[in-house]
Design an enzyme around this catalytic site. Structure first.
Site, PDB file in Angstrom:
ATOM      1  CG  LEU A 179      32.165  40.339  34.454  1.00  0.00           C
ATOM      2  CD1 LEU A 179      31.375  41.655  34.402  1.00  0.00           C
ATOM      3  CD2 LEU A 179      31.310  39.204  33.886  1.00  0.00           C
ATOM      4  CB  SER A 238      39.136  43.260  34.713  1.00  0.00           C
ATOM      5  OG  SER A 238      39.417  42.596  35.913  1.00  0.00           O
ATOM      6  CG  ASP A 240      39.029  34.061  31.512  1.00  0.00           C
ATOM      7  OD1 ASP A 240      38.065  33.342  31.196  1.00  0.00           O
ATOM      8  OD2 ASP A 240      39.395  34.236  32.679  1.00  0.00           O
ATOM      9  CE1 TYR A 244      40.371  29.033  37.553  1.00  0.00           C
ATOM     10  CE2 TYR A 244      42.730  28.610  37.505  1.00  0.00           C
ATOM     11  CZ  TYR A 244      41.515  28.714  36.859  1.00  0.00           C
ATOM     12  OH  TYR A 244      41.446  28.478  35.517  1.00  0.00           O
TER      13      TYR A 244
END
Ligand code: GLA
Length: 390
Positions: free
Chosen positions: A127, A129, A174, A224
């Site tokens: 999410l 952070s 993000d 990733y």
């Protein structure tokens, strides 16, 4: 409220002084659809959350930046001559230090500072952070030292901090989402140009439910980076039929006409995900604008299936959570959100089904994985802001 507890803790930690203590907030984000498209030059559709990270900060007379967090028992004192050194072991302080390093390349000369962070975003849950801490730091210093950077520049500097200082080759989604978020809106962002549109999130009787697998994202960062390299390889192969810079420059038809140029079946699947996901986001944005929520939910489902089968970034926990969610009456779409390999799912759930969702999904998920999930009904909030005195 958060700000109040933070100020008391700040004074307890650093004492009082004549200098003003400023307080800033930056949200986390949930991505509704458009996963692993950002670094492929495609579309994403995230929104900022009301959860986020708070920072109380004050200028000081000495030549030291003092970092502390209310979430971790870890403190760091960084002398102004020693800001470019990365700290060991994935320490969170590398996020603000990376941002400060970026700001310094643009002429910022920091003074001593006392900083205390606290956050309400579950860490490592996908999410954002980390993007939240980065943009929060950029926003706070930009404000306090009147550096004059706009939100897009701060998002880009925060992304570079994560790429170059922390070592995760993330895209822009993000940082952009948490910098630019707007209450009750999702951001349709085209990641190659950074053109964006704020789209009202009007869901009628449906709610955005975030479910946390509570699986730690073990090798997430290296996997990733591996996906990114696979996409770069695909771009090289596909460019044999005419140069492209990003996979998402190709429509699905164009990709299909060229895909034989990719000799490796795995790399072909990775590229198919990026191109097909980009097409799904385009349709999903139109569906949300037209109030076609069922169709939006189906696109969320298709997104997850592509991330599971073609991009292979889901894993047992995310797949199980999604499968169990889709069994509940009143769920019209469910998918993983963020990088994958653990973290959270996002589902569209009818408001009357929320209780059943939480009970039944929790029981089934725990029975199948041995893990206990957490649930949050998301409120779509604003991007980074100064909340001093609020
Ligand atoms: C992480 C990265 C983003 C994006 C997503 C996947 O959240 O930080 O840049 O690539 O994964 O969509």
């Amino acid at each position: 409220m958060e700000g109040m507890g933070l100020l008391a803790a700040f004074e307890q930690m650093y004492g009082t002084s004549q200098q003003e203590v400023k307080v800033f907030f930056c949200p986390g984000r949930v991505n509704l659809i458009g996963e692993h498209t950002d670094y492929n030059g495609g579309l994403v559709f995230p929104c900022a959350l009301s959860y986020g990270t708070y920072l109380a900060v004050r200028k000081s007379q000495d030549n030291v930046l003092k970092f502390a967090s209310m979430n971790f028992d870890y403190k760091e004192h960084a002398h102004l001559d020693d800001l470019d050194r990365k700290r060991d072991g994935g320490a969170w302080v590398n996020y603000p230090l990376g941002v400060i390093q970026q700001l310094r390349t643009k002429g910022f000369q920091p003074s001593g500072l006392e900083l205390l962070y606290t956050g309400t975003i579950p860490n490592g849950a996908g999410l954002s952070s980390s993007a939240s801490i980065e943009v929060l730091t950029a926003f706070a210093l930009n404000d306090m030292f009147q550096l004059g950077h706009n939100r897009t520049e701060m998002a880009l500097m925060s992304q570079r901090a994560e790429n170059q200082f922390v070592g995760v080759n993330c895209g822009i989604m993000d940082q952009f989402a948490v910098a630019m978020g707007k209450k009750d809106h999702a951001i349709a962002l085209k990641c190659d140009t950074l053109d964006y549109e704020l789209v009202p999130v009007v869901l009628g009787d449906f709610r955005i439910m975030i479910s946390n697998t509570n699986k730690r994202r073990g090798l997430a960062d290296s996997k990733y980076n591996e996906r990114r390299s696979e996409c770069d390889a695909a771009v090289t192969y596909l460019s044999e039929a005419g140069k492209i810079s990003f996979l998402c420059e190709l429509s699905l038809d164009e990709f299909q006409a060229r895909q034989h140029l990719i000799p490796d079946a795995v790399i072909r699947k990775r590229a198919l995900h990026a191109v097909s996901e980009n097409a799904r986001v385009k349709t999903a944005v139109a569906c949300l604008k037209a109030g076609k929520l069922e169709e939006f939910g189906q696109l969320m489902n298709a997104s997850h299936d592509s991330l599971r089968d073609d991009y292979e970034v889901t894993g047992t926990e995310l797949d199980t959570l999604v499968e169990e969610a889709r069994k509940i009456d009143g769920v019209i779409g469910s998918r993983m959100t963020g990088a994958g390999f653990g973290g959270c799912t996002v589902s569209l759930v009818h408001k009357d089904a929320i209780q059943a969702f939480q009970q039944q999904v929790a029981v089934a998920y725990t029975a199948r994985t041995g893990l206990v999930p957490d649930f949050y009904v998301a409120c779509v909030g604003d991007g980074a802001m100064d909340i001093t005195g609020l």
